[in-house]
Design a protein around this motif. Structure first.
Motif: not given
Length: 291
Positions: A177-181
């Motif tokens: 998953l995208k790191g900032e999510v």
């Protein structure tokens, strides 16, 4: 032909009518206040009497946990618990908020937080219970490594369990998953990499176990895997649980300090509850970190 002439009420009559209307409104308001107080008081005990509490549950082990463990332990506190089965993850919270049931046990903490925020409901957890985790199941594959390129994977379509399922896929290295999510709010659009080109199919959580006949892999929450007689030992993998995905026993916020709210909160933190679970069919469920 008879003609009837209606006269306007004189000033005195108009004043009397206004006073009567105001008195009626006050009476109705008072009735409303009385009903609200009564709803809260219904969760209190009366010496020598038993208070019946309806607990909303979904398909799965938690209705059994209420009947076989929690209810017997609350009997001496003056409460008789009965369960009401719901067929989805939406109605148990709405029924609780409306007062048609007095408690529920069917959801984890992350779901409660999101659902109450999305629907503006004033509900509160009294504590955690042991929880059967979400599992990755397949009628086609025997291990995670066996999953082929382009396989179809079914996951729950409700926001909280969808994010939870993506987290489990990430735990197993099937996606990243995208790191900032925010991991509790992730959607399929937040998948950063999908090395096996999995086809993610979102469906109603209640249909996931049944979907195993039509998809390659399904991530099934514990409620529904239990109802479908799916064994954790047969899962390709089980989720690594934190308190956010541990089941919570919920009441309306106004009832947290009722006799029932206090009794449940005390019970869930007690050694006698832990001992009863250890002797039950729920002994291998994931435990809260406080245990």
């Amino acid at each position: 032909m008879t003609i009837t002439i209606f006269k306007k009420p004189n000033g005195i009559k108009r004043i009397a009518a206004a006073v009567l209307a105001a008195a009626t409104l006050i009476s109705v308001a008072a009735c409303g206040s009385s009903n609200s107080a009564s709803a809260s008081n219904s969760l209190n005990t009366t010496k020598g009497k038993t208070t019946t509490i309806t607990v909303g549950v979904c398909a799965g082990p938690y209705g059994d946990m209420v009947d076989k463990v929690i209810a017997p332990l609350l009997k001496d506190d003056g409460f008789k618990l009965k369960t009401k089965l719901f067929n989805d993850y939406v109605q148990p919270n709405k029924a609780l908020a409306s007062g048609s049931i007095q408690a529920n046990l069917f959801q984890h903490g992350n779901y409660l937080k999101k659902f109450t925020a999305d629907n503006n409901l004033d509900l509160t957890s009294l504590g955690h219970t042991p929880t059967l985790g979400l599992g990755i199941y397949s009628n086609k594959y025997k291990s995670i490594d066996d999953i082929e390129d382009g396989a179809t994977v079914a996951i729950a379509n409700d926001g909280s369990n969808l994010a939870r399922s993506l987290g489990v896929l990430q735990q197993q290295g099937l996606v990243t998953l995208k790191g900032e999510v925010d991991a509790t709010k992730a959607t399929v659009n937040d998948i950063a990499s999908n090395p096996k080109n999995l086809k993610i199919k979102t469906i109603d959580a209640a249909q996931l176990a049944r979907s195993l006949n039509t998809v390659d892999v399904a991530l099934v929450p514990g409620n529904y895997s239990w109802a479908a007689d799916l064994k954790p030992a047969d899962a390709l993998a089980m989720e690594k649980q934190d308190d956010g995905v541990i089941e919570v026993f919920v009441v309306r916020t106004q009832d947290v300090d009722s006799d029932f709210g206090k009794a449940v909160k005390k019970l869930l933190a007690s050694q006698k509850f832990k001992d009863a679970i250890a002797k039950s069919e729920f002994k291998d469920f994931g435990k809260p970190t406080t245990w």
